[in-house]
Enzyme design. Structure first.
Site, PDB file in Angstrom:
ATOM      1  N   LYS A 136       0.836  -1.217   0.000  1.00 25.52           N
ATOM      2  CA  LYS A 136       0.000   0.000   0.000  1.00 25.52           C
ATOM      3  C   LYS A 136       0.857   1.248   0.000  1.00 25.52           C
ATOM      4  O   LYS A 136       2.037   1.225   0.372  1.00 25.52           O
ATOM      5  CB  LYS A 136      -0.948   0.021   1.203  1.00 25.52           C
ATOM      6  CG  LYS A 136      -0.274  -0.095   2.587  1.00 25.52           C
ATOM      7  CD  LYS A 136       0.244   1.204   3.181  1.00 25.52           C
ATOM      8  CE  LYS A 136       0.999   0.980   4.473  1.00 25.52           C
ATOM      9  NZ  LYS A 136       1.787   2.087   4.946  1.00 25.52           N
ATOM     10  N   ASP A 157      -2.002  -2.483   9.644  1.00 22.25           N
ATOM     11  CA  ASP A 157      -2.142  -2.416   8.183  1.00 22.25           C
ATOM     12  C   ASP A 157      -2.694  -3.708   7.570  1.00 22.25           C
ATOM     13  O   ASP A 157      -2.987  -3.746   6.374  1.00 22.25           O
ATOM     14  CB  ASP A 157      -0.776  -2.146   7.531  1.00 22.25           C
ATOM     15  CG  ASP A 157      -0.297  -0.726   7.764  1.00 22.25           C
ATOM     16  OD1 ASP A 157      -1.137   0.157   8.024  1.00 22.25           O
ATOM     17  OD2 ASP A 157       0.923  -0.502   7.676  1.00 22.25           O
TER      18      ASP A 157
HETATM   19  O1  C5P Z   1       0.020  -2.284  14.461  1.00 18.79           O
HETATM   20  P1  C5P Z   1       1.447  -2.546  14.151  1.00 18.79           P
HETATM   21  O2  C5P Z   1       1.979  -3.763  14.868  1.00 18.79           O
HETATM   22  O3  C5P Z   1       1.735  -2.586  12.698  1.00 18.79           O
HETATM   23  O4  C5P Z   1       2.257  -1.304  14.722  1.00 18.79           O
HETATM   24  C1  C5P Z   1       3.651  -1.328  14.865  1.00 18.79           C
HETATM   25  C2  C5P Z   1       4.054  -0.211  15.822  1.00 18.79           C
HETATM   26  O5  C5P Z   1       3.830   1.054  15.197  1.00 18.79           O
HETATM   27  C3  C5P Z   1       3.284  -0.160  17.122  1.00 18.79           C
HETATM   28  O6  C5P Z   1       3.865  -0.987  18.099  1.00 18.79           O
HETATM   29  C4  C5P Z   1       3.377   1.306  17.504  1.00 18.79           C
HETATM   30  O7  C5P Z   1       4.645   1.572  18.089  1.00 18.79           O
HETATM   31  C5  C5P Z   1       3.342   2.000  16.146  1.00 18.79           C
HETATM   32  N1  C5P Z   1       1.984   2.440  15.767  1.00 18.79           N
HETATM   33  C6  C5P Z   1       1.440   3.530  16.422  1.00 18.79           C
HETATM   34  N2  C5P Z   1       0.169   3.945  16.076  1.00 18.79           N
HETATM   35  C7  C5P Z   1      -0.532   3.317  15.104  1.00 18.79           C
HETATM   36  C8  C5P Z   1       0.029   2.214  14.419  1.00 18.79           C
HETATM   37  C9  C5P Z   1       1.300   1.792  14.785  1.00 18.79           C
HETATM   38  O8  C5P Z   1       2.072   4.129  17.302  1.00 18.79           O
HETATM   39  N3  C5P Z   1      -1.745   3.746  14.797  1.00 18.79           N
END
Ligand code: C5P
Length: 314
Positions: A21, A151
């Site tokens: 994406k 994502d």
């Molecule tokens: O959700 P995901 O595991 O992909 O997110 C990875 C990291 O990115 C999270 O641990 C967080 O530190 C950060 N993140 C965030 N806010 C979001 C998405 C991700 O702070 N909305």
């Protein structure tokens, strides 16, 4: 018998393709107690894809991962791989054994801010669902996807969508036309949590809660299929943080905008991949060529958008 009441014959091997994406817009609010930031993001799926083949493994073998393609060496092959976690979560949810071989063919830059790992997870969910003859409804797969990462739901859905919450609550968006992109990838990825931490350091008082109202120009550009207007509306709140960690990325953006005549150029997601919107497929190839010729990126890619979400290939 699966949950929809249909008898499905479990296959021996299933291949699923899921897209990476680009965030056409990414607005980030203040850090929450759960460690996440509320987002408003307009996602579009691009035709750089991950192929995941799930093959039945003997009972007791568990989940094994193999990887091919650019960036294969930088991709973990153990339980830290999101595709591994997807198979494990799905099996736990339905109370089946997770005995499966997952082969990942990578087409999305690794750790590049384009959701390559999330696409693997989305593809693995759909592939194991088919391999094990489960037939879970999309809504249930989307819920599991959100548990795996912010994502992952979008990689299942594809197309163009607004994401809110952590980026995982999706509403499809009306988008006309086809867009042409050049992506410039770095040799070394950026960690998403590190970029969010840098964002917090740059905004010690926090940022106001983003709202979808801010995106009216971008959404109008998409409805009209107006590439120039879309280029002018591209926005990424994480860009200053990514540039603070990798100042050289500013040269990649400048080369696309000032010398290459790109309609817009931004850091893709949490970076370090740079996304440049071109006026045609030939223009996109020219931008990618310019970057690699000047040694500004490790690898240049071109692709149209939007494209569909995760789908069975056979
Ligand atoms: O959700 P995901 O595991 O992909 O997110 C990875 C990291 O990115 C999270 O641990 C967080 O530190 C950060 N993140 C965030 N806010 C979001 C998405 C991700 O702070 N909305």
């Amino acid at each position: 018998m699966n949950r929809t009441g249909l008898s499905l014959v479990a296959a021996a091997a299933v291949r699923v393709r899921a897209p990476g994406k680009v965030n056409l817009s990414l607005r980030v609010g203040p850090l929450q107690p759960d460690g996440y930031h509320p987002l408003v993001s307009v996602f579009q799926a691009v035709n750089l894809v991950e192929d995941v083949t799930a093959t039945a493994a003997p009972p007791g073998q568990g989940i094994t991962i193999s990887v091919e393609g650019p960036g294969a060496l930088a991709t973990p092959q153990d339980h830290t791989n999101l595709a591994w976690q997807a198979a494990h979560l799905l099996a736990a949810r339905v109370g089946t054994r997770a005995d499966v071989r997952l082969h990942l063919r990578k087409g999305v830059p690794v750790a590049g801010g384009m959701a390559g790992g999330s696409a693997d997870a989305a593809a693995a969910l759909l592939a194991c669902d088919a391999l094990w003859g489960l037939g879970l409804p999309r809504t249930e797969l989307l819920e599991l996807a959100a548990e795996l990462g912010s994502d992952v739901p979008f990689c299942l859905l594809g197309g163009t969508a607004v994401g809110t919450g952590r980026g995982h609550l999706l509403s499809p968006v009306m988008a006309k036309g086809e867009y042409h992109w050049a992506f410039g990838a770095s040799d070394h990825g950026l960690s998403t949590p590190a970029v969010f931490r840098e964002f917090d350091r740059l905004h010690p008082g926090g940022r106001p809660q983003p709202t979808i109202d801010t995106e009216s120009d971008l959404l109008a550009a998409l409805r009209a299929g107006d590439a120039a207007a879309l280029g002018a509306s591209l926005h990424n709140d994480l860009q200053p943080a990514a540039l603070a960690l990798r100042p050289e990325l500013a040269d990649v953006i400048a080369a696309a905008l000032e010398d290459g005549g790109a309609l817009g150029a931004i850091v893709s997601g949490s970076g370090p991949t740079i996304a440049a919107l071109a006026s045609s497929a030939a223009h996109a190839r020219d931008l990618a060529h310019r970057w690699t010729e000047e040694g500004l990126v490790a690898k240049g890619w071109t692709t149209p958008s939007p494209c569909g979400g995760a789908r069975l290939m056979g």
